[in-house]
Design an enzyme around this catalytic site. Sequence first.
Site, PDB file in Angstrom:
ATOM      1  CG  ASP A  19     -45.158 -29.181 -20.888  1.00  8.67           C
ATOM      2  OD1 ASP A  19     -46.090 -29.651 -21.579  1.00  8.67           O
ATOM      3  OD2 ASP A  19     -43.958 -29.275 -21.211  1.00  8.67           O
ATOM      4  CG  ASN A  21     -51.983 -31.584 -18.609  1.00 10.94           C
ATOM      5  OD1 ASN A  21     -51.451 -31.439 -17.525  1.00 10.94           O
ATOM      6  ND2 ASN A  21     -52.811 -30.701 -19.137  1.00 10.94           N
ATOM      7  CG  HIS A  36     -55.218 -32.656 -21.942  1.00 10.09           C
ATOM      8  ND1 HIS A  36     -54.010 -32.021 -21.805  1.00 10.09           N
ATOM      9  CD2 HIS A  36     -55.168 -33.277 -23.152  1.00 10.09           C
ATOM     10  CE1 HIS A  36     -53.257 -32.253 -22.873  1.00 10.09           C
ATOM     11  NE2 HIS A  36     -53.938 -33.025 -23.704  1.00 10.09           N
ATOM     12  CD  GLU A  66     -46.593 -21.683 -31.576  1.00  8.88           C
ATOM     13  OE1 GLU A  66     -46.924 -21.565 -30.382  1.00  8.88           O
ATOM     14  OE2 GLU A  66     -46.480 -20.703 -32.343  1.00  8.88           O
ATOM     15  CD1 TRP A  68     -53.939 -23.233 -33.280  1.00 13.30           C
ATOM     16  CD2 TRP A  68     -55.750 -24.556 -33.149  1.00 13.30           C
ATOM     17  NE1 TRP A  68     -54.944 -22.533 -32.638  1.00 13.30           N
ATOM     18  CE2 TRP A  68     -56.058 -23.308 -32.553  1.00 13.30           C
ATOM     19  CE3 TRP A  68     -56.736 -25.553 -33.179  1.00 13.30           C
ATOM     20  CZ2 TRP A  68     -57.306 -23.027 -31.993  1.00 13.30           C
ATOM     21  CZ3 TRP A  68     -57.981 -25.262 -32.623  1.00 13.30           C
ATOM     22  CH2 TRP A  68     -58.258 -24.020 -32.045  1.00 13.30           C
ATOM     23  CG  LEU A 130     -56.033 -15.536  -8.508  1.00 14.92           C
ATOM     24  CD1 LEU A 130     -54.608 -15.201  -8.069  1.00 14.92           C
ATOM     25  CD2 LEU A 130     -56.196 -17.041  -8.696  1.00 14.92           C
ATOM     26  NE  ARG A 187     -42.339 -26.222 -20.483  1.00 16.15           N
ATOM     27  CZ  ARG A 187     -42.486 -26.010 -21.778  1.00 16.15           C
ATOM     28  NH1 ARG A 187     -42.115 -24.862 -22.308  1.00 16.15           N
ATOM     29  NH2 ARG A 187     -42.996 -26.935 -22.560  1.00 16.15           N
ATOM     30  NE  ARG A 193     -39.891 -27.293 -25.324  1.00 12.14           N
ATOM     31  CZ  ARG A 193     -39.484 -28.566 -25.438  1.00 12.14           C
ATOM     32  NH1 ARG A 193     -38.202 -28.850 -25.559  1.00 12.14           N
ATOM     33  NH2 ARG A 193     -40.367 -29.545 -25.436  1.00 12.14           N
ATOM     34  CG  LEU A 194     -39.470 -18.582 -22.372  1.00 11.27           C
ATOM     35  CD1 LEU A 194     -39.230 -17.130 -22.809  1.00 11.27           C
ATOM     36  CD2 LEU A 194     -40.163 -18.590 -21.013  1.00 11.27           C
ATOM     37  CB  SER A 195     -43.357 -23.532 -25.383  1.00  6.15           C
ATOM     38  OG  SER A 195     -42.495 -24.616 -25.100  1.00  6.15           O
TER      39      SER A 195
HETATM   40  C1  IPE Z   1     -46.625 -25.284 -23.957  1.00  6.05           C
HETATM   41  O1  IPE Z   1     -46.476 -26.634 -23.878  1.00  6.05           O
HETATM   42  C2  IPE Z   1     -48.073 -24.942 -24.151  1.00  6.05           C
HETATM   43  C3  IPE Z   1     -48.969 -25.227 -23.037  1.00  6.05           C
HETATM   44  C4  IPE Z   1     -48.613 -25.708 -21.877  1.00  6.05           C
HETATM   45  C5  IPE Z   1     -50.337 -24.939 -23.288  1.00  6.05           C
HETATM   46  P1  IPE Z   1     -46.158 -27.544 -25.144  1.00  6.05           P
HETATM   47  O2  IPE Z   1     -46.154 -28.930 -24.653  1.00  6.05           O
HETATM   48  O3  IPE Z   1     -47.086 -27.222 -26.260  1.00  6.05           O
HETATM   49  O4  IPE Z   1     -44.711 -27.033 -25.554  1.00  6.05           O
HETATM   50  P2  IPE Z   1     -43.545 -27.806 -26.307  1.00  6.05           P
HETATM   51  O5  IPE Z   1     -44.163 -28.397 -27.549  1.00  6.05           O
HETATM   52  O6  IPE Z   1     -43.047 -28.866 -25.380  1.00  6.05           O
HETATM   53  O7  IPE Z   1     -42.521 -26.763 -26.578  1.00  6.05           O
HETATM   54  C1  IPE Z   2     -49.813 -29.399 -21.435  1.00  2.57           C
HETATM   55  O1  IPE Z   2     -49.584 -30.764 -21.433  1.00  2.57           O
HETATM   56  C2  IPE Z   2     -51.217 -29.040 -21.872  1.00  2.57           C
HETATM   57  C3  IPE Z   2     -51.309 -28.563 -23.263  1.00  2.57           C
HETATM   58  C4  IPE Z   2     -50.325 -28.262 -24.047  1.00  2.57           C
HETATM   59  C5  IPE Z   2     -52.650 -28.395 -23.771  1.00  2.57           C
HETATM   60  P1  IPE Z   2     -49.101 -31.513 -22.745  1.00  2.57           P
HETATM   61  O2  IPE Z   2     -50.297 -31.916 -23.526  1.00  2.57           O
HETATM   62  O3  IPE Z   2     -48.125 -30.677 -23.480  1.00  2.57           O
HETATM   63  O4  IPE Z   2     -48.412 -32.797 -22.147  1.00  2.57           O
HETATM   64  P2  IPE Z   2     -47.006 -33.391 -22.591  1.00  2.57           P
HETATM   65  O5  IPE Z   2     -46.027 -32.268 -22.498  1.00  2.57           O
HETATM   66  O6  IPE Z   2     -47.175 -33.899 -23.975  1.00  2.57           O
HETATM   67  O7  IPE Z   2     -46.740 -34.462 -21.600  1.00  2.57           O
HETATM   68 MG    MG Z   3     -46.106 -30.476 -23.463  1.00  4.91          MG
END
Ligand code: IPE
Ligand code: IPE
Ligand code: MG
Length: 239
Positions: A19, A21, A36, A66, A68, A130, A187, A193-195
């Site tokens: 998470d 990026n 990304h 989610e 999308w 791996l 994370r 959170r687990l999302s």
């Molecule tokens: C979880 O991160 C999904 C991925 C890392 C691919 P999110 O950024 O989508 O989760 P929330 O919205 O913070 O819960």
């Molecule tokens: C995780 O990074 C990658 C994906 C969910 C694709 P984010 O895009 O969620 O980056 P933040 O959490 O908004 O910074």
């Molecule tokens: Mg995120």
Amino acid sequence: MKDNNDINNAPIHVAIIMDGNGRWAQAKGKKRQVGHKQGAKTLEKICKQASAYGIQYITVYAFSTENWARPKDEIDNLMNLLRHYLKNSLKNASKDNIKVRVIGDKTGLDNDIINSINRLEEGSKDNTGLQLQIALNYGGRDEIVRTTKKIVADIENNKININDINEDIISKYLDTKDIPDPDLLIRTSGEMRLSNFLLWQLAYSEFYFIDKHWPDFTIEDLKDAINNYSNKERRYGGV
Ligand code: IPE
Ligand code: IPE
Ligand code: MG
């Protein structure tokens, strides 16, 4: 550089919610997509090092069911990055002896992406290093729904009996079948959170949260997470 000194009792399976990026890029005044791209590089770096630390399986959350809900621009960009990543992955997988499997609902992805995934899975299936699982269009609840449908279909086809259903059977119908549950979940980016990630499989995993954004995550951070894990006493409900 590979080093495996002072690692005892390493986790066999590490799950990672990559998470942050977007925030990483925004903090630098750049577009989220730059984050990304850098995040994909971090993943390659971590996978190269993981075996030297004794890790056998890594499962990463790359795109959730989610996600999308994000702006079309960002989704298009993520899918194009994925195309690029999948194309390069076969080369990297052979070089680093990595076996790749994608989990999640592949039917929700574009056909050319599905084809690239199939090629990568097929082309890397005999690699003995791996085992990398990439969660794409993945949601833990969605996985449980798809699993339930598969089990019900097999009951209707008399392949299994309703009384056979137990935790082992359910595990065998999940996307993650044939591999052990994660020992450690990491994370990045501070959220605790687990999302919707691996809801069934993380039942007894140790959790490790780090404030750094995923593109800044280093092999030293991985080592810290492993060392933190190694000092935990896992009780599984016992004493
Ligand atoms: C979880 O991160 C999904 C991925 C890392 C691919 P999110 O950024 O989508 O989760 P929330 O919205 O913070 O819960
Ligand atoms: C995780 O990074 C990658 C994906 C969910 C694709 P984010 O895009 O969620 O980056 P933040 O959490 O908004 O910074
Ligand atoms: Mg995120």
